[in-house]
Scaffold this motif. Structure first.
Motif, PDB file in Angstrom:
ATOM      1  N   HIS A  59     -49.557 -21.804 -16.256  1.00 17.33           N
ATOM      2  CA  HIS A  59     -48.267 -22.371 -16.978  1.00 17.33           C
ATOM      3  C   HIS A  59     -49.043 -23.086 -18.326  1.00 17.33           C
ATOM      4  O   HIS A  59     -48.064 -23.006 -19.234  1.00 17.33           O
ATOM      5  CB  HIS A  59     -47.952 -23.672 -16.034  1.00 17.33           C
ATOM      6  CG  HIS A  59     -47.057 -24.708 -16.471  1.00 17.33           C
ATOM      7  ND1 HIS A  59     -47.076 -25.658 -17.476  1.00 17.33           N
ATOM      8  CD2 HIS A  59     -45.774 -24.851 -16.136  1.00 17.33           C
ATOM      9  CE1 HIS A  59     -46.145 -26.198 -17.829  1.00 17.33           C
ATOM     10  NE2 HIS A  59     -44.839 -25.731 -17.047  1.00 17.33           N
ATOM     11  N   ASP A 112     -46.148 -20.824 -19.918  1.00 20.71           N
ATOM     12  CA  ASP A 112     -44.644 -21.542 -19.777  1.00 20.71           C
ATOM     13  C   ASP A 112     -44.487 -22.001 -21.470  1.00 20.71           C
ATOM     14  O   ASP A 112     -45.485 -22.258 -21.912  1.00 20.71           O
ATOM     15  CB  ASP A 112     -44.555 -22.757 -18.995  1.00 20.71           C
ATOM     16  CG  ASP A 112     -43.324 -23.283 -18.825  1.00 20.71           C
ATOM     17  OD1 ASP A 112     -42.801 -22.984 -17.842  1.00 20.71           O
ATOM     18  OD2 ASP A 112     -42.859 -24.155 -19.969  1.00 20.71           O
ATOM     19  N   HIS A 133     -35.506 -21.190 -18.858  1.00 21.44           N
ATOM     20  CA  HIS A 133     -36.648 -20.205 -19.097  1.00 21.44           C
ATOM     21  C   HIS A 133     -35.856 -19.124 -17.917  1.00 21.44           C
ATOM     22  O   HIS A 133     -35.590 -19.198 -16.870  1.00 21.44           O
ATOM     23  CB  HIS A 133     -37.967 -20.697 -18.298  1.00 21.44           C
ATOM     24  CG  HIS A 133     -38.407 -21.920 -18.743  1.00 21.44           C
ATOM     25  ND1 HIS A 133     -38.427 -22.042 -20.216  1.00 21.44           N
ATOM     26  CD2 HIS A 133     -39.196 -22.730 -18.198  1.00 21.44           C
ATOM     27  CE1 HIS A 133     -39.452 -23.107 -20.246  1.00 21.44           C
ATOM     28  NE2 HIS A 133     -39.800 -23.747 -19.194  1.00 21.44           N
ATOM     29  N   HIS A 153     -43.546 -24.954 -22.227  1.00 19.34           N
ATOM     30  CA  HIS A 153     -43.957 -26.121 -22.276  1.00 19.34           C
ATOM     31  C   HIS A 153     -45.645 -26.513 -22.065  1.00 19.34           C
ATOM     32  O   HIS A 153     -46.047 -27.433 -21.924  1.00 19.34           O
ATOM     33  CB  HIS A 153     -43.134 -27.017 -21.171  1.00 19.34           C
ATOM     34  CG  HIS A 153     -41.752 -27.084 -21.492  1.00 19.34           C
ATOM     35  ND1 HIS A 153     -41.036 -26.503 -20.648  1.00 19.34           N
ATOM     36  CD2 HIS A 153     -40.991 -27.757 -22.481  1.00 19.34           C
ATOM     37  CE1 HIS A 153     -39.761 -26.471 -20.930  1.00 19.34           C
ATOM     38  NE2 HIS A 153     -39.823 -27.300 -22.171  1.00 19.34           N
TER      39      HIS A 153
HETATM   40 ZN   LIG Z   1     -41.099 -25.294 -18.820  1.00 20.40          ZN
END
Ligand SMILES: [Zn+2]
Length: 503
Positions: free
Chosen positions: A106, A140, A164, A142
């Motif tokens: 992530h 990700d 996403h 983020h």
């Molecule tokens: Zn995200």
């Protein structure tokens, strides 16, 4: 050609009262070896995309393990983080000699004792396989992509979409780049630019608005000669760690100067748009009154401040209280996390009338609310995402009850889960398309699946630890100045003596 494949995903929120624990990495969230491959069959995940490309190339896959937290939370408890990292490393060692390693991450994971837990994982993997073996990881959009993370990988590739919906394609990009690198066809060199800013996710969409313009530049960049990949990261903003910020990554084929120049341009374009990310919210009671009075529907009301995908416990009672006050005459769907209330309703059984308190026990922001209604259904709570975001993913929210309070249908669940998909309601017999109000706890990603069925989407102004009003949070560890906590004109000078180290 043998390539190891693994996955370790958690997103951390520094202001969450709930630490990342085995509850988040419980049954269904962990898989190893062949079971990990079986789990991704038919899914549109990074692992599935990477596997498809590896399969086409005739590569042998050594499946390590997949650990995916069921929702965001506070930093992961040290013992949990260490156990998962060590198992990943043990399985990597047991896989024997490898030609490459592809990891699904992530990028905004923190753990007790590790502000940058993603870099810690990458460093362990890198040390194990050595610098001669390429390591490509997905992130990700983020992610808090740090210099330490970049230093431990051959390449890092991020999602290009928010909401996403390109997990599969991101997995394909990672595996393609890995195969090209290990075959010697390309020589990836990465330029990273860190920006002294954090942004709320609501307007960080790639479908419209400021971030879509940034992402258009990213996409154009990837088509240029000698550019292998590019990403822009709008960061998980509630990370109270020193080195937090948005970032861009440009990967060129052997040409460091090119990567550096393009990263500078992309970072400037991102920085210049920072003011356009400000969020318009509607007061909760105004939104409910207006949408209940409308002859149209359904209206999707996003309780963004209580989004489990961002790190909230999902137990806000603010919208429930407001709905109860309004006594709606048309169906309204909402959900709340409360394991105790579910247990009580399961004990009473379907069809029974109950009076009990729900919600408000975990976040420390809300109060429990007393409700009286009929238990309509008790279920194991599992459902499969059917919309475009992470299609095919099996979601485990634990024992789940539907409580009907007049026209309010309250889905009460044991565990918070990511709420991108209407299956959260459909799987327990509730149809969002037929409701007047559907409450979703997500800042932006829900739009991919809910957008097509919504007459209008309203973002609610409600208290919670995922409020987009970033200046209202008690940040103490972040490097200052940091936009929007501080007013900054020039991102380069704001980073000061850290700028060099961060590049
Ligand atoms: Zn995200």
């Amino acid at each position: 050609m043998k390539i190891a494949l693994g996955c370790f995903i958690q997103e951390s929120h520094s202001f969450s009262p709930v630490a990342g624990s085995w509850l988040h990495f419980g049954p269904g969230q962990l898989a190893a070896g062949p079971e990990m491959i079986r789990q991704v069959a038919g899914a549109r995940s990074e692992l599935a995309g990477a596997l498809a490309v590896a399969g086409q190339a005739g590569a042998e896959i050594a499946p390590l393990m997949s650990a995916v937290a069921s929702a965001s939370s506070g930093p992961v408890q040290h013992a949990v983080f260490a156990a998962l990292r060590d198992e990943l490393l043990d399985r990597l060692r047991a896989a024997g000699p490898l030609d490459g390693l592809c990891m699904v991450l992530h990028g905004a994971m923190a753990a007790e004792g590790h502000e940058d837990a993603t870099a810690e994982v990458l460093a362990g993997l890198h040390a194990e396989i050595g610098s001669a073996t390429p390591l490509v990881a997905t992130l990700d959009l983020h992610a808090n992509t740090t210099a330490q993370m970049v230093a431990q990988a051959t390449a890092l590739v991020g999602y290009h979409t928010a909401p996403h919906v390109d997990q599969y394609e991101t997995g394909q990009r990672a595996m393609s780049l890995l195969l090209a690198a290990l075959a010697g066809r390309v020589r990836p060199v990465t330029a990273l630019r860190r920006l002294p800013m954090i942004l709320p996710a609501e307007n960080g969409r790639t479908t419209e608005g400021p971030f879509s313009e940034v992402m258009a530049q990213v996409k154009a960049l990837t088509k240029k000669p000698d550019i292998l990949d590019a990403s822009a990261f709008s960061v998980q903003p509630w990370l109270d760690v020193w080195d937090v910020g948005c970032s861009v990554v440009v990967i060129a084929d052997g040409d460091r100067g090119l990567a550096e120049r393009e990263a500078d341009r992309l970072a400037d374009a991102f920085w210049q748009r920072r003011h356009d990310f400000a969020v318009q919210l509607t007061p909760t009671r105004d939104a409910i009154r207006r949408t209940l009075a409308s002859s149209h529907g359904p209206f999707v009301l996003a309780d963004v401040a209580d989004a489990p995908s961002s790190g909230a416990p999902g137990d806000s009672t603010i919208v429930l209280e407001a709905l109860l006050e309004c006594r709606p005459e048309r169906d309204c769907l909402l959900n709340i996390v409360d394991a105790g209330a579910v247990a009580s309703m399961a004990a009473a059984g379907p069809g029974k009338d109950v009076t009990l308190q729900v919600g408000g026990r975990i976040a420390g922001v809300y109060n429990p609310v007393q409700v009286s209604g009929r238990v309509r259904l008790i279920a194991d709570g599992d459902f499969v995402n059917k919309g475009p975001g992470n299609r095919g993913a099996l979601i485990h929210r634990g024992l789940t009850a539907v409580l009907q309070i007049g026209h309010i249908f309250l889905v009460v669940m044991e565990r918070p889960v990511i709420q991108w998909d209407p299956e959260l309601y459909r799987s327990v017999g509730l149809e969002p398309a037929d409701a007047q109000i559907v409450v979703v706890k997500s800042p932006a990603a829900f739009r991919a699946a809910y957008g097509p069925l919504a007459t209008e989407i309203l973002l609610l102004d409600a208290p919670g630890i995922c409020s987009p009003d970033l200046r209202s949070f008690p940040f103490v560890h972040v490097r200052r100045p940091l936009y929007p906590l501080d007013d900054i004109r020039d991102w380069r000078s704001a980073l000061g003596r850290d700028a060099g180290a961060l590049r």
